[in-house]
Design a protein around this motif. Structure first.
Motif, PDB file in Angstrom:
ATOM      1  N   THR A 268       0.841  -1.202   0.000  1.00 23.10           N
ATOM      2  CA  THR A 268       0.000   0.000   0.000  1.00 23.10           C
ATOM      3  C   THR A 268       0.876   1.252   0.000  1.00 23.10           C
ATOM      4  O   THR A 268       0.659   2.191  -0.777  1.00 23.10           O
ATOM      5  CB  THR A 268      -0.914   0.018   1.248  1.00 23.10           C
ATOM      6  N   VAL A 269       1.876   1.251   0.856  1.00 19.36           N
ATOM      7  CA  VAL A 269       2.742   2.433   0.950  1.00 19.36           C
ATOM      8  C   VAL A 269       3.596   2.566  -0.315  1.00 19.36           C
ATOM      9  O   VAL A 269       3.743   3.657  -0.883  1.00 19.36           O
ATOM     10  CB  VAL A 269       3.618   2.354   2.222  1.00 19.36           C
ATOM     11  N   THR A 272       1.445   3.878  -3.085  1.00 19.36           N
ATOM     12  CA  THR A 272       0.993   5.259  -2.838  1.00 19.36           C
ATOM     13  C   THR A 272       2.121   6.235  -3.168  1.00 19.36           C
ATOM     14  O   THR A 272       1.937   7.199  -3.924  1.00 19.36           O
ATOM     15  CB  THR A 272       0.573   5.437  -1.360  1.00 19.36           C
ATOM     16  N   PRO A 279       2.499  11.136   2.148  1.00 17.48           N
ATOM     17  CA  PRO A 279       1.950  11.482   3.462  1.00 17.48           C
ATOM     18  C   PRO A 279       3.109  11.876   4.378  1.00 17.48           C
ATOM     19  O   PRO A 279       4.226  11.372   4.227  1.00 17.48           O
ATOM     20  CB  PRO A 279       1.312  10.176   3.939  1.00 17.48           C
ATOM     21  N   VAL A 282       4.099   8.147   7.997  1.00 17.87           N
ATOM     22  CA  VAL A 282       3.684   6.813   7.546  1.00 17.87           C
ATOM     23  C   VAL A 282       4.331   5.825   8.506  1.00 17.87           C
ATOM     24  O   VAL A 282       5.549   5.841   8.686  1.00 17.87           O
ATOM     25  CB  VAL A 282       4.192   6.501   6.122  1.00 17.87           C
ATOM     26  N   LEU A 309      -1.444   6.889   8.924  1.00 19.56           N
ATOM     27  CA  LEU A 309      -1.076   7.946   7.971  1.00 19.56           C
ATOM     28  C   LEU A 309      -1.473   9.319   8.509  1.00 19.56           C
ATOM     29  O   LEU A 309      -2.562   9.483   9.053  1.00 19.56           O
ATOM     30  CB  LEU A 309      -1.805   7.742   6.639  1.00 19.56           C
ATOM     31  N   GLU A 321      -4.237  13.301  -1.395  1.00 21.98           N
ATOM     32  CA  GLU A 321      -3.380  12.285  -0.745  1.00 21.98           C
ATOM     33  C   GLU A 321      -4.244  11.269  -0.007  1.00 21.98           C
ATOM     34  O   GLU A 321      -4.002  10.072  -0.054  1.00 21.98           O
ATOM     35  CB  GLU A 321      -2.419  12.970   0.241  1.00 21.98           C
ATOM     36  N   ASP A 322      -5.272  11.767   0.673  1.00 21.83           N
ATOM     37  CA  ASP A 322      -6.169  10.891   1.422  1.00 21.83           C
ATOM     38  C   ASP A 322      -6.891   9.935   0.473  1.00 21.83           C
ATOM     39  O   ASP A 322      -6.981   8.727   0.713  1.00 21.83           O
ATOM     40  CB  ASP A 322      -7.167  11.774   2.197  1.00 21.83           C
ATOM     41  N   SER A 325      -4.350   7.353  -1.114  1.00 22.24           N
ATOM     42  CA  SER A 325      -3.868   6.344  -0.160  1.00 22.24           C
ATOM     43  C   SER A 325      -5.013   5.417   0.263  1.00 22.24           C
ATOM     44  O   SER A 325      -4.815   4.209   0.437  1.00 22.24           O
ATOM     45  CB  SER A 325      -3.199   6.992   1.053  1.00 22.24           C
ATOM     46  N   THR A 328      -5.634   2.950  -2.517  1.00 24.02           N
ATOM     47  CA  THR A 328      -4.531   1.977  -2.594  1.00 24.02           C
ATOM     48  C   THR A 328      -4.634   0.971  -1.453  1.00 24.02           C
ATOM     49  O   THR A 328      -4.414  -0.228  -1.642  1.00 24.02           O
ATOM     50  CB  THR A 328      -3.165   2.715  -2.550  1.00 24.02           C
TER      51      THR A 328
END
Ligand SMILES: Cc1cc2nc3c(=O)[nH]c(=O)nc-3n(C[C@H](O)[C@H](O)[C@H](O)COP(=O)(O)OP(=O)(O)OC[C@H]3O[C@@H](n4cnc5c(N)ncnc54)[C@H](O)[C@@H]3O)c2cc1C
Length: 497
Positions: A268-269, A272, A279, A282, A309, A321-322, A325, A328
């Protein structure tokens, strides 16, 4: 390393590293000269002060304290007020052959500020002024002894942020951050101190003052001032720093997700950040750490991995960004858990009370932060957990991912255990570190992400840098500081495995 007992009324303790062993008349001469440079009230050779400056936050040194031992005994503590005084102290040290160890707040966790050959502890805390906040250039000029929390609060009050928020922000300085290449909790967006660094003034080991040019970037050969990043006081004493700052963020959004698999949270990270979304905070906690930090308050985290996050900045950017993420995380089997766990993290993020609670009960523990590229992340995590857990007496070996890049991740491991019967705590501590470092090197990770090398980790520097890299750094140290005056026993000055 010696364990010589001192004798005398107040001195029934052992000293782990030999002092300077300079003859009394030389010590008296140095004292006189220090007083003439700094004034009587800014020089101390009182035993109580020398003991206070005998160690930093290295857990082994703290353990020795509980055993009535001091790590390293300096000859003097000196408090300079300006660059000229620093330069004069360094020139004097060369003349008399005594070490100088720059000291911020002693929150380093590897023993980097421990005076292994005695010497002069140069406490930089009187040089603690903000020299300039330049709004047009978004540049801060600050002295090295400035405390992290006071600096950030002042900046926020004026509408800016440096956003270097290490867990030790209340007890560390700008000079120490440069010395150890520190990283703060908001690093994924704002970068580490290396990324914030623009230029500096420093006193070189011969007393000469060097000042680099303040510019966003230049192409004038290798950037000499960057050698000071991570140099742990062995190449010079930083007396001023220019750092990049930001306007204080407008909006902040908090989000958390839980996963069944560590791999899904990492993916996920990775995915993203790959889109250009950064973010600010993290953090991914493995199963053990998720339960340790959050289960008492959020039953949904049982047997899960949590991703925390914090997104901040201009409102439209933060919303994007929200959104990215979240999409994702959902695509990688994440379940949203809202802002509750992040609020909890904000409340507890500076807590370190375990150290005070467990150390006196003979529980041995420490943290080890390492880094690697994404393609090696799972391998590094598994190898290091297995290696530490495999040492007899280890009760926990866990990690969280705390700093993230398009290319990879920093894992921050924690180990804790009780020395098996017949094993001394120091020996047990070293065994776990040996296992962890060996596993990291074999797995191809870098053995430190932001705590630096100090006494403890310098042992593996040759293997980390390779023969060529190690020899190059040693050649620089030897050329700049032929008498080895500045902070001996660290980095290339440390014993090598
Ligand atoms: C509870 C706790 C949490 C922590 N969390 C973090 C974290 O989140 N992120 C992180 O990066 N670190 C963290 N640390 C480690 C530590 O706070 C950092 O290494 C910090 O950068 C050290 O700053 P200091 O001012 O205390 O330096 P000190 O410990 O005093 O010195 C560190 C090194 O820098 C050198 N130095 C100091 N001032 C100068 C100067 N002016 N010129 C040249 N060299 C100098 C010293 O000689 C020494 O080698 C943590 C430590 C603790 C105890």
């Amino acid at each position: 390393m010696s364990d010589n007992k001192k004798t005398g009324a107040a001195a029934d303790y052992g000293i782990m590293y030999e002092g300077s062993n300079l003859p009394a008349e030389k010590i008296a001469g140095i004292r006189g000269r220090l007083v003439s440079i700094l004034g009587e009230e800014h020089v101390s050779d009182k035993e109580v002060d020398k003991i206070a400056y005998s160690k930093d936050y290295w857990p082994l040194a703290l353990r020795w304290t509980l055993e009535r031992k001091v790590a390293g005994m300096p000859d003097f503590i000196a408090w300079p007020e300006n660059t000229e005084q620093v330069s004069q102290v360094v020139r004097l040290a060369n003349e008399y052959g005594i070490s100088v160890i720059p000291f911020g707040e002693g929150s380093g966790v590897m023993g980097s500020a421990i005076p292994v050959k005695g010497g002069i502890m140069l406490d930089m805390k009187r040089m603690d002024r903000i020299l300039e906040i330049n709004d047009e250039d978004l540049v801060l000029r600050v002295q090295p002894g400035m405390n992290g929390e006071i600096l950030e609060r002042t900046l926020v009050h004026k509408g800016y942020t440096l956003a270097n928020i290490p867990q030790s922000i209340r007890c560390s300085t700008v000079g120490g951050w440069i010395g150890c290449r520190a990283a703060g909790q908001f690093s994924t967006k704002y970068g580490k101190i290396d990324d914030m660094f623009l230029s500096l003034e420093a006193v070189l080991p011969n007393g000469e003052v060097m000042r680099s040019k303040l510019t966003p970037k230049s192409s004038t050969g290798p950037q000499v001032d960057r050698l000071f990043l991570g140099s742990e006081g062995i190449l010079g004493i930083v007396t001023e720093v220019a750092l990049r700052i930001w306007p204080a963020p407008g909006k902040r959004v908090l989000a958390s997700y839980v996963f069944d698999k560590l791999g899904d949270s990492l993916e996920t990270v990775r995915m993203t950040i790959r889109t250009g979304i950064y973010p600010a905070v993290v953090r991914i906690y493995d199963r053990l750490e998720t339960e340790r930090h959050f289960l008492a308050h959020f039953k949904e985290v049982k047997n899960k991995i949590i991703l925390i996050l914090v997104m901040e900045g201009a409102a439209e950017l933060v919303e994007l960004e929200d959104k990215v993420s979240r999409e994702t995380a959902l695509a990688n089997n994440g379940k949203p858990l809202g802002d509750g766990p992040v609020q909890r993290w904000f409340k507890t993020r500076f807590n370190v009370k375990e150290a005070a609670e467990f150390a006196p009960r003979d529980v041995v523990f420490d943290t080890i932060e390492v880094s690697t590229v994404w393609s090696n992340a799972g391998n590094l995590y598994n190898s290091m957990v297995k290696a530490m857990a495999g040492v007899e007496g280890v009760i926990i070996a866990s990690a969280h991912g705390s700093h993230f890049y398009p290319q990879g991740v920093c894992f921050y491991f924690t180990f804790g255990g009780v020395p098996p019967k017949g094993t001394d705590g120091t020996e047990f501590y070293r065994k776990v570190w040996d296992a962890a470092m060996e596993a990291c090197l074999i797995a191809g990770g870098s053995i430190s992400h932001h705590h630096g090398m100090g006494i403890m980790r310098s042992q593996w520097l040759r293997r980390e840098l390779g023969e060529g890299g190690f020899n190059a750094l040693k050649a620089i140290k030897d050329a700049w500081d032929p008498s080895g005056i500045l902070n001996p026993g660290k980095l290339v000055g440390g014993e090598q495995k």
